[in-house]
Design a protein around this motif. Structure first.
Motif, PDB file in Angstrom:
ATOM      1  N   ALA A   1       0.829  -1.202   0.000  1.00 11.83           N
ATOM      2  CA  ALA A   1       0.000   0.000   0.000  1.00 11.83           C
ATOM      3  C   ALA A   1       0.868   1.258   0.000  1.00 11.83           C
ATOM      4  N   SER A   2       1.970   1.235   0.738  1.00  5.91           N
ATOM      5  CA  SER A   2       2.867   2.400   0.795  1.00  5.91           C
ATOM      6  C   SER A   2       3.503   2.669  -0.556  1.00  5.91           C
ATOM      7  N   LEU A   3       3.960   1.614  -1.226  1.00  6.06           N
ATOM      8  CA  LEU A   3       4.561   1.785  -2.553  1.00  6.06           C
ATOM      9  C   LEU A   3       3.536   2.338  -3.542  1.00  6.06           C
ATOM     10  N   ALA A   4       2.295   1.849  -3.482  1.00  6.21           N
ATOM     11  CA  ALA A   4       1.248   2.352  -4.381  1.00  6.21           C
ATOM     12  C   ALA A   4       0.959   3.820  -4.101  1.00  6.21           C
ATOM     13  N   MET A   5       0.891   4.201  -2.839  1.00 10.08           N
ATOM     14  CA  MET A   5       0.599   5.587  -2.488  1.00 10.08           C
ATOM     15  C   MET A   5       1.767   6.520  -2.837  1.00 10.08           C
ATOM     16  N   ILE A   6       2.984   6.017  -2.699  1.00 10.15           N
ATOM     17  CA  ILE A   6       4.147   6.824  -3.086  1.00 10.15           C
ATOM     18  C   ILE A   6       4.110   7.106  -4.587  1.00 10.15           C
ATOM     19  N   HIS A   7       3.779   6.085  -5.374  1.00  7.20           N
ATOM     20  CA  HIS A   7       3.678   6.273  -6.831  1.00  7.20           C
ATOM     21  C   HIS A   7       2.627   7.334  -7.160  1.00  7.20           C
ATOM     22  N   LEU A   8       1.445   7.215  -6.577  1.00  8.59           N
ATOM     23  CA  LEU A   8       0.381   8.172  -6.838  1.00  8.59           C
ATOM     24  C   LEU A   8       0.779   9.573  -6.369  1.00  8.59           C
ATOM     25  N   GLY A   9       1.312   9.662  -5.146  1.00 11.31           N
ATOM     26  CA  GLY A   9       1.696  10.963  -4.604  1.00 11.31           C
ATOM     27  C   GLY A   9       2.765  11.649  -5.434  1.00 11.31           C
ATOM     28  N   LEU A  10       3.764  10.874  -5.887  1.00 10.51           N
ATOM     29  CA  LEU A  10       4.834  11.451  -6.707  1.00 10.51           C
ATOM     30  C   LEU A  10       4.282  11.985  -8.021  1.00 10.51           C
ATOM     31  N   LEU A  11       3.393  11.236  -8.636  1.00  7.73           N
ATOM     32  CA  LEU A  11       2.798  11.681  -9.900  1.00  7.73           C
ATOM     33  C   LEU A  11       2.020  12.988  -9.719  1.00  7.73           C
ATOM     34  N   LEU A  12       1.145  13.029  -8.724  1.00  4.64           N
ATOM     35  CA  LEU A  12       0.308  14.205  -8.534  1.00  4.64           C
ATOM     36  C   LEU A  12       1.130  15.415  -8.107  1.00  4.64           C
ATOM     37  N   TRP A  13       2.115  15.204  -7.265  1.00  2.00           N
ATOM     38  CA  TRP A  13       2.960  16.311  -6.819  1.00  2.00           C
ATOM     39  C   TRP A  13       3.763  16.884  -7.989  1.00  2.00           C
ATOM     40  N   SER A  14       4.254  16.010  -8.843  1.00  2.06           N
ATOM     41  CA  SER A  14       5.057  16.463  -9.983  1.00  2.06           C
ATOM     42  C   SER A  14       4.198  17.148 -11.042  1.00  2.06           C
TER      43      SER A  14
ATOM     44  N   ARG B   1       1.449  18.970 -10.544  1.00  2.00           N
ATOM     45  CA  ARG B   1       0.635  20.072 -10.045  1.00  2.00           C
ATOM     46  C   ARG B   1       0.914  21.396 -10.756  1.00  2.00           C
ATOM     47  N   ARG B   2       2.113  21.580 -11.283  1.00  2.00           N
ATOM     48  CA  ARG B   2       2.486  22.857 -11.903  1.00  2.00           C
ATOM     49  C   ARG B   2       2.281  22.879 -13.415  1.00  2.00           C
ATOM     50  N   TYR B   3       1.854  21.767 -13.988  1.00  2.00           N
ATOM     51  CA  TYR B   3       1.740  21.679 -15.446  1.00  2.00           C
ATOM     52  C   TYR B   3       0.278  21.769 -15.850  1.00  2.00           C
ATOM     53  N   LEU B   4      -0.154  23.000 -16.133  1.00  2.00           N
ATOM     54  CA  LEU B   4      -1.552  23.238 -16.462  1.00  2.00           C
ATOM     55  C   LEU B   4      -1.957  22.515 -17.739  1.00  2.00           C
ATOM     56  N   GLN B   5      -1.014  22.374 -18.691  1.00  2.00           N
ATOM     57  CA  GLN B   5      -1.346  21.726 -19.954  1.00  2.00           C
ATOM     58  C   GLN B   5      -1.651  20.243 -19.770  1.00  2.00           C
TER      59      GLN B   5
ATOM     60  N   ALA C   1      -3.392  19.121 -17.181  1.00  2.00           N
ATOM     61  CA  ALA C   1      -4.512  19.042 -16.233  1.00  2.00           C
ATOM     62  C   ALA C   1      -5.516  17.947 -16.577  1.00  2.00           C
ATOM     63  N   PRO C   2      -5.887  17.749 -17.860  1.00  2.00           N
ATOM     64  CA  PRO C   2      -6.837  16.672 -18.143  1.00  2.00           C
ATOM     65  C   PRO C   2      -6.335  15.294 -17.715  1.00  2.00           C
ATOM     66  N   LEU C   3      -5.044  15.022 -17.933  1.00  2.00           N
ATOM     67  CA  LEU C   3      -4.495  13.730 -17.513  1.00  2.00           C
ATOM     68  C   LEU C   3      -4.451  13.623 -15.996  1.00  2.00           C
ATOM     69  N   THR C   4      -4.044  14.711 -15.337  1.00  2.00           N
ATOM     70  CA  THR C   4      -3.949  14.707 -13.880  1.00  2.00           C
ATOM     71  C   THR C   4      -5.323  14.499 -13.237  1.00  2.00           C
ATOM     72  N   LEU C   5      -6.314  15.240 -13.720  1.00  2.00           N
ATOM     73  CA  LEU C   5      -7.650  15.135 -13.148  1.00  2.00           C
ATOM     74  C   LEU C   5      -8.309  13.806 -13.517  1.00  2.00           C
ATOM     75  N   TRP C   6      -7.967  13.267 -14.666  1.00  2.00           N
ATOM     76  CA  TRP C   6      -8.428  11.924 -15.053  1.00  2.00           C
ATOM     77  C   TRP C   6      -7.935  10.906 -14.024  1.00  2.00           C
ATOM     78  N   LEU C   7      -6.671  11.024 -13.631  1.00  2.00           N
ATOM     79  CA  LEU C   7      -6.111  10.109 -12.631  1.00  2.00           C
ATOM     80  C   LEU C   7      -6.798  10.284 -11.283  1.00  2.00           C
ATOM     81  N   ILE C   8      -7.054  11.520 -10.880  1.00  2.00           N
ATOM     82  CA  ILE C   8      -7.725  11.771  -9.601  1.00  2.00           C
ATOM     83  C   ILE C   8      -9.142  11.205  -9.631  1.00  2.00           C
ATOM     84  N   TYR C   9      -9.833  11.410 -10.754  1.00  2.00           N
ATOM     85  CA  TYR C   9     -11.176  10.835 -10.905  1.00  2.00           C
ATOM     86  C   TYR C   9     -11.122   9.314 -10.753  1.00  2.00           C
ATOM     87  N   GLY C  10     -10.160   8.687 -11.414  1.00  2.00           N
ATOM     88  CA  GLY C  10     -10.027   7.239 -11.320  1.00  2.00           C
ATOM     89  C   GLY C  10      -9.804   6.779  -9.897  1.00  2.00           C
TER      90      GLY C  10
END
Length: 398
Positions: A321-334, A336-340, A342-351
């Motif tokens: 569970a920790s490894l899975a959460m680290i993967h997700l957290g690293l992706l979302l944190w990285s 966050r600054r790329y507005l272009q 956003a559709p991929l980032t929010l797609w992942l959050i929706y999922g």
């Protein structure tokens, strides 16, 4: 030309051919989640469109972490590797090794393809929305030809169950609305909004509360992040209110939204957590992964924990569970600054929101949860990696 130069030319030619194949295959595979008639069919499409061409290239190249998705891919495969290792006490290593290879080729392969050949995300995602609109119309027509309108809509593709229908078409709606918010052309934004209507209808007819709630929450995040123009937002809000009014008049909302309660999810979660608390070893490294995923609870036997994150913890413990959460957290944190992106980032959050109330472990066969997690995660990781500037090659000496 000596033998080494000849082999180099052959390798480069093979890579170029496989790159072109996999690039087109990537489009085919991602959209196939909307139209593939079965999970077996989807796996066949993946094998032909992505897996085979990349398998002919990636194992024969010198490993390059940056070209293969960097730490995003590394941590994801560490989670998958631990899940594979848990098969030794779960009882099914052979099946899990194949799943690890399938996931590794996807994550490393999509990163390599997008390193070599850039993707126009707006075009790609618009096609996804349009195909989703067409398949939603077909699904609605086929199902309600022989069912009453009050019935929960089931799918004719890989999304058979109503909840899966809601998850898939919720993603289509999300992407369509986000694209409409990104364009400065009001007519284009209006067209994208209209294209979302069939998918939104499919989501509503599936009567799936988890995907609907996840969609609303992620759209709210997107609203704060993207700050769309007021014209298109006003049209969409008015259309949404009108849609809610129509649904309230046609369907008994109290029964649809509240009558099913938590569908026993609360008791399943409680039983799984209690089993983990009662066994420290189970809490640390889990019951282990296997092809059979049934869970025995006080109210019966279920195929999974109906919460992907809890299911991961149950099968692979805190380590997985920790490894899975680290993967997700690293992706979302990285991201966050790329507005272009956003559709991929929010797609992942929706999922992730959808997977919170449904599904088994993320490390599993290709099905709808891939569309909710590994597809946006792989595309996002590939897009976050800086592209290498390749030097111009001179002609080989003959």
């Amino acid at each position: 030309m000596d033998v080494m130069d000849f082999m180099l030319v052959n390798r480069e030619q093979r890579e170029q051919k496989m790159l072109a194949w996999a690039y087109v295959g990537l489009w085919v595979f991602v959209t196939a989640f909307l139209w593939a008639p079965s999970r077996d069919g989807l796996e066949g499409i993946y094998a032909l469109a992505v897996f085979i061409p990349l398998l002919l290239v990636l194992p024969w190249r010198k490993p390059d972490l940056q070209e293969y998705g960097g730490w995003f891919t590394g941590i994801a495969l560490a989670y998958a590797g631990w899940s594979l290792l848990s098969g030794f006490w779960g009882g099914d290593v052979g099946y899990l090794f194949l799943q690890w290879l399938i996931l590794a080729i996807w994550l490393a392969g999509v990163a390599w393809v997008l390193q070599k050949k850039s993707m126009d995300w707006d075009i790609f995602l618009r096609w996804f929305v349009l195909i989703g609109a067409v398949t939603a119309l077909v699904n609605i027509a086929v199902f309600y030809w022989s069912h009453p309108l009050a019935a929960r809509m089931e799918g004719i593709t890989i999304a058979r169950a109503p909840t899966l229908v809601g998850q898939v078409y919720g993603a289509v709606v999300l992407i369509g609305i986000l694209l409409s918010w990104r364009t400065d052309c009001f007519k284009c934004a209006l067209g994208l909004s209209l294209a979302c209507i069939p998918a939104l209808a499919a989501l509503g007819l599936s009567q799936s509360r988890g995907p609907l709630l996840s969609l609303v929450l992620v759209l709210f995040i997107g609203l704060l992040w993207l700050r769309p123009g007021w014209k298109i937002l006003l049209v969409q809000v008015c259309a949404a209110l009108l849609g809610v009014l129509v649904i309230a008049l046609v369907f008994p909302l109290d029964q649809l939204l509240l009558g099913r309660g938590a569908s026993f999810r609360d008791q399943i979660w409680l039983d799984v957590i209690q089993q983990m608390q009662a066994n420290p070893a189970l809490f640390l490294w889990g019951t282990g992964m296997s092809e059979a995923t049934d869970i025995q609870t006080s109210i019966g036997e279920y195929h999974h924990a109906h919460n992907a994150w809890l299911d991961i913890a149950y099968r692979t413990g805190v380590i997985g569970a920790s490894l899975a959460m680290i993967h997700l957290g690293l992706l979302l944190w990285s991201a966050r600054r790329y507005l272009q992106l956003a559709p991929l980032t929010l797609w992942l959050i929706y999922g992730c929101g959808c997977l919170f109330v449904d599904s088994r472990s993320l490390f599993w066969e290709i099905d709808v949860k891939w569309l909710l997690y590994w597809i946006p995660a792989g595309l996002l990781a590939a897009s976050l990696m800086p592209r290498k500037t390749l030097p111009v090659r001179t002609r080989l000496n003959g």
